[in-house]
Design a protein around this motif. Structure first.
Motif, PDB file in Angstrom:
ATOM      1  N   LEU A 163     -33.128  10.649  -8.764  1.00  0.00           N
ATOM      2  CA  LEU A 163     -32.543   9.549  -9.560  1.00  0.00           C
ATOM      3  C   LEU A 163     -33.382   8.284  -9.419  1.00  0.00           C
ATOM      4  CD1 LEU A 163     -28.768  10.189  -8.765  1.00  0.00           C
ATOM      5  CD2 LEU A 163     -29.888  10.501 -10.984  1.00  0.00           C
ATOM      6  N   HIS A 164     -33.798   7.970  -8.179  1.00  0.00           N
ATOM      7  CA  HIS A 164     -34.595   6.758  -7.948  1.00  0.00           C
ATOM      8  C   HIS A 164     -35.989   6.874  -8.552  1.00  0.00           C
ATOM      9  CE1 HIS A 164     -32.247   5.050  -4.232  1.00  0.00           C
ATOM     10  NE2 HIS A 164     -31.611   4.892  -5.369  1.00  0.00           N
ATOM     11  N   ALA A 165     -36.593   8.030  -8.403  1.00  0.00           N
ATOM     12  CA  ALA A 165     -38.010   8.143  -8.789  1.00  0.00           C
ATOM     13  C   ALA A 165     -38.186   8.321 -10.297  1.00  0.00           C
ATOM     14  CB  ALA A 165     -38.661   9.308  -8.034  1.00  0.00           C
ATOM     15  N   TYR A 166     -37.162   8.864 -10.982  1.00  0.00           N
ATOM     16  CA  TYR A 166     -37.393   9.255 -12.385  1.00  0.00           C
ATOM     17  C   TYR A 166     -36.413   8.644 -13.385  1.00  0.00           C
ATOM     18  CZ  TYR A 166     -40.605  12.584 -10.340  1.00  0.00           C
ATOM     19  OH  TYR A 166     -41.652  13.128  -9.651  1.00  0.00           O
ATOM     20  N   PHE A 167     -35.380   7.939 -12.918  1.00  0.00           N
ATOM     21  CA  PHE A 167     -34.372   7.481 -13.882  1.00  0.00           C
ATOM     22  C   PHE A 167     -34.131   5.976 -13.864  1.00  0.00           C
ATOM     23  CE2 PHE A 167     -33.657  11.976 -13.367  1.00  0.00           C
ATOM     24  CZ  PHE A 167     -33.356  12.415 -14.644  1.00  0.00           C
ATOM     25  N   GLY A 168     -35.053   5.219 -13.233  1.00  0.00           N
ATOM     26  CA  GLY A 168     -34.987   3.758 -13.297  1.00  0.00           C
ATOM     27  C   GLY A 168     -33.644   3.190 -12.878  1.00  0.00           C
ATOM     28  N   ARG A 169     -33.250   2.128 -13.571  1.00  0.00           N
ATOM     29  CA  ARG A 169     -32.018   1.416 -13.197  1.00  0.00           C
ATOM     30  C   ARG A 169     -30.782   2.323 -13.274  1.00  0.00           C
ATOM     31  NH1 ARG A 169     -29.301  -3.822 -14.039  1.00  0.00           N
ATOM     32  NH2 ARG A 169     -31.255  -4.825 -14.583  1.00  0.00           N
ATOM     33  N   ASP A 170     -30.691   3.134 -14.354  1.00  0.00           N
ATOM     34  CA  ASP A 170     -29.531   4.049 -14.478  1.00  0.00           C
ATOM     35  C   ASP A 170     -29.442   4.942 -13.251  1.00  0.00           C
ATOM     36  OD1 ASP A 170     -29.732   3.102 -16.981  1.00  0.00           O
ATOM     37  OD2 ASP A 170     -30.126   5.038 -17.954  1.00  0.00           O
ATOM     38  N   GLY A 171     -30.600   5.425 -12.828  1.00  0.00           N
ATOM     39  CA  GLY A 171     -30.638   6.328 -11.680  1.00  0.00           C
ATOM     40  C   GLY A 171     -30.158   5.625 -10.425  1.00  0.00           C
ATOM     41  N   ARG A 172     -30.572   4.355 -10.266  1.00  0.00           N
ATOM     42  CA  ARG A 172     -30.147   3.611  -9.066  1.00  0.00           C
ATOM     43  C   ARG A 172     -28.637   3.403  -9.089  1.00  0.00           C
ATOM     44  NH1 ARG A 172     -34.984   0.988 -10.304  1.00  0.00           N
ATOM     45  NH2 ARG A 172     -33.989  -0.869 -11.162  1.00  0.00           N
ATOM     46  N   GLU A 173     -28.108   3.133 -10.274  1.00  0.00           N
ATOM     47  CA  GLU A 173     -26.651   2.938 -10.361  1.00  0.00           C
ATOM     48  C   GLU A 173     -25.902   4.230 -10.055  1.00  0.00           C
ATOM     49  OE1 GLU A 173     -26.923  -0.678 -13.559  1.00  0.00           O
ATOM     50  OE2 GLU A 173     -25.945   1.180 -14.208  1.00  0.00           O
ATOM     51  N   GLU A 174     -26.417   5.332 -10.588  1.00  0.00           N
ATOM     52  CA  GLU A 174     -25.770   6.632 -10.318  1.00  0.00           C
ATOM     53  C   GLU A 174     -25.812   6.946  -8.824  1.00  0.00           C
ATOM     54  OE1 GLU A 174     -23.993   8.286 -12.242  1.00  0.00           O
ATOM     55  OE2 GLU A 174     -24.777   8.426 -14.288  1.00  0.00           O
ATOM     56  N   ALA A 175     -26.935   6.591  -8.170  1.00  0.00           N
ATOM     57  CA  ALA A 175     -27.071   6.870  -6.727  1.00  0.00           C
ATOM     58  C   ALA A 175     -26.003   6.113  -5.942  1.00  0.00           C
ATOM     59  CB  ALA A 175     -28.476   6.504  -6.246  1.00  0.00           C
ATOM     60  N   GLU A 176     -25.680   4.914  -6.384  1.00  0.00           N
ATOM     61  CA  GLU A 176     -24.625   4.147  -5.698  1.00  0.00           C
ATOM     62  C   GLU A 176     -23.265   4.801  -5.930  1.00  0.00           C
ATOM     63  OE1 GLU A 176     -24.981   0.073  -5.263  1.00  0.00           O
ATOM     64  OE2 GLU A 176     -26.967   0.679  -4.541  1.00  0.00           O
ATOM     65  N   GLU A 177     -23.054   5.268  -7.158  1.00  0.00           N
ATOM     66  CA  GLU A 177     -21.769   5.908  -7.488  1.00  0.00           C
ATOM     67  C   GLU A 177     -21.541   7.169  -6.655  1.00  0.00           C
ATOM     68  OE1 GLU A 177     -19.121   5.134  -9.904  1.00  0.00           O
ATOM     69  OE2 GLU A 177     -20.065   3.309  -9.183  1.00  0.00           O
ATOM     70  N   LEU A 178     -22.640   7.833  -6.273  1.00  0.00           N
ATOM     71  CA  LEU A 178     -22.499   9.050  -5.469  1.00  0.00           C
ATOM     72  C   LEU A 178     -21.850   8.744  -4.120  1.00  0.00           C
ATOM     73  CD1 LEU A 178     -25.904  10.835  -6.203  1.00  0.00           C
ATOM     74  CD2 LEU A 178     -23.634  11.588  -6.906  1.00  0.00           C
ATOM     75  N   LEU A 179     -21.988   7.469  -3.672  1.00  0.00           N
ATOM     76  CA  LEU A 179     -21.353   7.081  -2.409  1.00  0.00           C
ATOM     77  C   LEU A 179     -19.986   6.438  -2.644  1.00  0.00           C
ATOM     78  CD1 LEU A 179     -24.465   5.497  -0.606  1.00  0.00           C
ATOM     79  CD2 LEU A 179     -23.496   7.780  -0.263  1.00  0.00           C
ATOM     80  N   ALA A 180     -19.670   6.156  -3.910  1.00  0.00           N
ATOM     81  CA  ALA A 180     -18.416   5.443  -4.209  1.00  0.00           C
ATOM     82  C   ALA A 180     -17.275   6.392  -4.549  1.00  0.00           C
ATOM     83  CB  ALA A 180     -18.637   4.463  -5.357  1.00  0.00           C
ATOM     84  N   ARG A 181     -17.593   7.555  -5.177  1.00  0.00           N
ATOM     85  CA  ARG A 181     -16.540   8.552  -5.413  1.00  0.00           C
ATOM     86  C   ARG A 181     -16.228   9.232  -4.079  1.00  0.00           C
ATOM     87  NH1 ARG A 181     -19.686   9.260 -10.186  1.00  0.00           N
ATOM     88  NH2 ARG A 181     -21.081  10.589  -9.015  1.00  0.00           N
ATOM     89  N   HIS A 182     -14.993   9.667  -3.894  1.00  0.00           N
ATOM     90  CA  HIS A 182     -14.661  10.350  -2.640  1.00  0.00           C
ATOM     91  C   HIS A 182     -13.784  11.566  -2.891  1.00  0.00           C
ATOM     92  CE1 HIS A 182     -16.575   7.251  -0.470  1.00  0.00           C
ATOM     93  NE2 HIS A 182     -15.706   6.312  -0.807  1.00  0.00           N
TER      94      HIS A 182
END
Ligand code: BYC
Length: 471
Positions: A163-182
């Motif tokens: 996500l970080h290396a290939y999807f720019g800002r969207d990827g960074r946001e998704e990476a944060e969401e992966l820690l926010a859903r439980h």
């Protein structure tokens, strides 16, 4: 993480030391990951030293380095399997074209969604298992739980890297969401159903690692075929770790079977209540757990008929596991006969690929069943052999949703099905009994009374080794 030695702190083969953009993204995300690990990872064991393997390279001597480590200090690395020179897309309408080293614009959101869905399962499973350490049947098992947990953590890193290396800002946001859903959260649950089920006892843990991690194997194998080469290489490496998780499940259930047979022999009966009084898991109860986790994991393959699956295959994003074993890689003409509640239906193969995967998964699930049943038969209890439930039993996704089908695949009158459901899956009383068995055993080499010892220890160490040291 400023000024740090990246290859020391984050073992990797993605040239992290020279990639400022990736470093910045990870510098932002990594402290949040550690906070998540401390609050949602294994509860109360952050100070314990566990004998864990760490991947420090993709070479044969580097992917499994063993040593005692405190989990928050685990070196979660980023690894891609070695590239295949001149790799080409191996299926779908773009078959034969060079694999992509960057994300093609037209598939960006679909690929992101596949990666996010996969990534979401990894921290979810750590959350599901976070309390299990308190009731471990042995130090050996506790160590295996922690090994599975840190590797699921690494699999999260693997998806976050993409996500970080290939999807720019969207990827960074998704990476944060992966820690926010439980897992199980009422407002922000994990994406897929099975990953919101609690895993509150070790019988469930063994079933989860047997059935649900095996779904992981099949999904990773199909993503390993992807035309998006970094995804393919990431998944290929993840599969080497996944094998241990399924080993924990298969040998765990096998050890329960062995112990139960010993107790049956000592008591001279197969009466479930006598076996339970003796502190072991009767085989019909184990069967209920198998039914529960197998049917739940079958849902993870999606609908039998899926336009998502068809498009993902046609566009070269997601293949079939072991695509090279097939002869037709385009599937524009092929069809598949599907059993639906309305009778058999012929469906275009492209749309039925979730079902194709589910069928090969079920064949793989049979292997453990055969092994456990051999032991049961040898002990003279062939009548108590274990079985997989029908793929139509208790489904929450697909054409069989809400249909009253028993584990043998028979359609029953609704009232009979409702009355008998807890003959097939664990009732609250069954679960309470299993929980009552879950007494923590942490003396090196000792096992809880409901499970037999494993055949051998970890990495050639004796079973009596102190696999986890409490501080
Ligand atoms: N729960 O067209 P369909 C692992 C959604 S496990 C909730 O049939 P598709 C691991 C679906 O998302 C492996 N929702 O779906 C194991 C879709 O939503 P949208 C995880 C579900 O896309 C142990 C809609 O229903 N791997 O690694 O053909 C420990 C229509 O469905 C479910 C992946 O996820 C469900 N069970 O297939 C740790 C691989 N099923 O798009 C880790 C990537 C379906 O209409 N994901 N839905 O809003 C995929 O390949 C696909 O998303 C799926 C679903 C196979 C999951």
């Amino acid at each position: 993480m400023g000024g740090i030695n990246y290859s020391e702190k984050i073992p990797n083969n993605v040239n992290l030391a020279n990639d400022r953009t990736l470093q910045r993204a990870l510098e932002h995300w990594q402290p949040k990951f550690i906070d998540w690990w401390k609050s949602m990872g294994p509860s109360d064991f952050q100070g314990a030293e566990a004998y864990l393997r760490t991947a420090v390279s993709v070479n044969a001597d580097g992917w499994a380095r063993y040593g005692a480590v405190k989990m928050p200090d685990y070196r979660w690395g980023i690894f891609l399997a070695d590239p295949v020179a001149e790799r080409r897309i191996g299926f779908g309408d773009l078959m034969g074209q060079p694999a992509w080293q960057q994300v093609p614009g037209e598939y960006r959101s679909t690929l992101r969604r596949l990666i996010v869905t996969q990534g979401d399962t990894e921290p979810a499973s750590v959350e599901q298992q976070r309390l299990l350490g308190h009731s471990c049947p042995s130090l050996y098992d506790l160590r295996n739980l922690f090994q599975v947990n840190v590797e699921e953590g690494r699999h999260l890193w693997a998806m976050v890297y993409l996500l970080h290396a290939y999807f720019g800002r969207d990827g960074r946001e998704e990476a944060e969401e992966l820690l926010a859903r439980h897992s199980g959260d009422a407002d922000k649950p994990r994406i897929l159903s099975t990953f919101n089920e609690p895993i509150s006892d070790w019988l469930s843990f063994y079933c989860f690692t047997y059935f649900t991690d095996r779904d992981g194997k099949y999904q990773l194998k199909s993503l390993a075929e992807s035309g998006f080469d970094p995804l393919s290489r990431t998944c290929r490496f993840m599969l080497t770790e996944e094998a241990h998780h399924m080993f924990v499940g298969e040998t765990g259930i096998g050890r329960v079977v062995r112990r139960t047979l010993e107790v049956m022999k000592a008591l001279g009966t197969d009466d479930p209540s006598a076996i339970r009084r003796a502190g072991a898991v009767d085989l019909p109860l184990l069967q209920k757990y198998l039914n529960f986790w197998c049917s739940s994991s079958l849902d993870l393959f999606g609908n039998e008929i899926s336009s998502n699956a068809a498009a993902n295959f046609a566009n070269g994003l997601k293949g079939r596991p072991d695509e090279s074993q097939y002869t037709d890689h385009v599937l524009r003409e092929a069809t598949l006969k599907l059993a639906t509640p309305e009778g058999d239906q012929e469906a275009p193969m492209l749309n039925a690929l979730n079902e194709v995967m589910r069928e090969s998964y079920l064949k793989d699930c049979e292997i453990g069943l055969k092994r456990w049943n051999r032991v049961i038969e040898r002990a003279g209890h062939g009548a108590l052999a274990l079985a997989l439930p029908s793929a139509h039993f208790r489904r929450s996704i697909g054409s069989w949703v809400g249909h009253p089908v028993d584990p043998q695949g028979r359609i029953l009158p609704r009232e009979q099905y409702d009355r008998r459901l807890y003959d097939w899956i664990p009732s609250e009383a069954d679960r309470a009994f299993v929980r009552s068995l879950m007494q923590r055993v942490v003396e090196p080499g000792r096992m809880a009374g409901w499970v037999a010892p494993p055949d051998r220890g970890i990495n050639n160490l004796p079973l009596e080794h102190e696999y986890v040291r409490f501080q």
